[in-house]
Design a protein around this motif. Structure first.
Motif, short mmCIF file in Angstrom:
data_model
loop_
_atom_site.label_atom_id
_atom_site.label_comp_id
_atom_site.label_asym_id
_atom_site.label_seq_id
_atom_site.Cartn_x
_atom_site.Cartn_y
_atom_site.Cartn_z
N VAL A 220 0.86 -1.14 0.12
CA VAL A 220 0.07 -0.04 -0.04
C VAL A 220 0.93 1.20 -0.04
O VAL A 220 1.69 1.37 0.85
N TYR A 221 0.79 2.10 -1.08
CA TYR A 221 1.63 3.21 -1.23
C TYR A 221 0.66 4.23 -1.44
O TYR A 221 0.33 4.72 -2.66
N LEU A 222 0.29 4.83 -0.36
CA LEU A 222 -0.91 5.99 -0.25
C LEU A 222 -0.32 7.28 0.30
O LEU A 222 0.04 7.09 1.60
N PRO A 223 -0.52 8.47 -0.06
CA PRO A 223 -0.18 9.56 0.70
C PRO A 223 -1.52 9.84 1.85
O PRO A 223 -2.44 9.56 1.86
N ASP A 224 -0.85 10.78 3.14
CA ASP A 224 -1.73 11.04 3.98
C ASP A 224 -2.02 12.33 3.58
O ASP A 224 -1.16 13.30 3.81
N THR A 225 -3.35 12.71 3.36
CA THR A 225 -3.50 13.87 2.85
C THR A 225 -4.25 14.87 3.89
O THR A 225 -4.80 15.83 3.51
N GLN A 226 -3.87 14.42 5.10
CA GLN A 226 -4.70 15.48 6.18
C GLN A 226 -4.11 16.93 5.89
O GLN A 226 -4.68 18.08 6.09
N LYS A 227 -2.89 16.98 5.98
CA LYS A 227 -1.94 18.26 5.74
C LYS A 227 -2.46 19.14 4.71
O LYS A 227 -2.66 20.44 4.70
N THR A 228 -2.39 18.41 3.54
CA THR A 228 -2.83 19.05 2.24
C THR A 228 -4.50 19.54 2.24
O THR A 228 -4.81 20.63 1.77
N GLU A 229 -5.15 18.65 2.84
CA GLU A 229 -6.59 18.89 3.07
C GLU A 229 -6.77 20.26 3.86
O GLU A 229 -7.71 21.16 3.69
N ALA A 230 -5.95 20.45 4.99
CA ALA A 230 -5.92 21.51 5.83
C ALA A 230 -5.70 22.70 4.93
O ALA A 230 -6.05 23.89 5.61
N LEU A 231 -4.88 22.74 4.00
CA LEU A 231 -4.45 23.72 3.09
C LEU A 231 -5.71 24.06 2.14
O LEU A 231 -5.61 25.19 1.37
N GLY A 232 -6.71 23.35 2.28
CA GLY A 232 -7.86 23.51 1.43
C GLY A 232 -7.44 22.83 -0.17
O GLY A 232 -8.21 23.20 -1.12
N LEU A 233 -6.76 22.17 -0.06
CA LEU A 233 -6.46 21.32 -1.44
C LEU A 233 -7.35 20.26 -1.76
O LEU A 233 -7.54 19.32 -0.83
N THR A 234 -7.82 20.24 -2.90
CA THR A 234 -8.72 18.97 -3.18
C THR A 234 -8.08 18.62 -4.74
O THR A 234 -7.35 19.46 -5.51
N LEU A 235 -8.76 17.65 -5.25
CA LEU A 235 -8.35 17.25 -6.56
C LEU A 235 -9.45 17.59 -7.46
O LEU A 235 -10.70 17.78 -7.34
#
Length: 183
Positions: A145-160
């Motif tokens: 399993v090679y997945l990012p932890d996107t909690q910090k990027t989500e906190a910056l308001g980043l989405t796909l």
């Protein structure tokens, strides 16, 4: 301020030389006194990524374009995600300008897919789909399993802006245009 481009390979339990070097450079950055952030990139797709021979996404796509079998090393259950290039670029700018100093941010899609699922989604876009072969002879399971932890990027308001289906479609177009000069 500097944005150091690192890799999710820093998380591998048994790091290869690439992962070890990326981790060492992050440590060097932290001791340098320079204001910086680290962006740990995970799997990417999109325009101009075609030079990454060995990347499963593009191997699958190239095989599908040529109607040749797609060989999946291992059991096909390895989990990855793929962020489209323009989303990655947006994220990198936001991390550089708005990220907390000396913080590492994982940059990658939060939409997981198995290697078999990725191959299936790619071949489903072709009239003459390639055969998918699970090649268990190759124990290629460095990180199941090679997945990012996107909690910090989500906190910056980043989405796909591109979900997996959109990233596959856009990458197919980009790949054919770049590699085969198809307009």
């Amino acid at each position: 301020k500097v944005l150091y481009i690192s890799s999710g390979a820093v998380y591998h339990t048994n790091k290869n030389r690439y992962g070890e070097n990326k981790m060492q450079w992050e440590i060097t950055m932290s001791m340098s006194g320079v204001k910086y952030n680290s962006a740990r990139l995970f799997a990417c797709c999109g325009s101009h990524f075609t030079q990454w021979d060995g990347n499963a996404f593009y191997n699958f796509l190239d095989n599908a374009l040529h109607s040749t079998p797609i060989h999946i090393w291992g059991n096909g259950n390895m989990i990855r995600s793929y962020i489209y290039g323009s989303d990655m670029a947006d994220w990198l700018w936001k991390i550089l300008f708005e990220g907390q100093n000396e913080e590492a941010y994982d940059v990658g899609s939060y939409e997981a897919v198995s290697m078999y699922g990725l191959a299936k989604q790619i071949v489903d876009n072709f009239e003459k789909p390639s055969e998918i072969i699970i090649d268990n002879k190759h124990p290629f399971e460095r990180a199941s399993v090679y997945l990012p932890d996107t909690q910090k990027t989500e906190a910056l308001g980043l989405t796909l802006k591109h979900n997996l289906w959109s990233a596959i479609k856009s990458s197919m177009y980009d790949y054919m245009k770049d590699r085969y000069n198809i307009k």
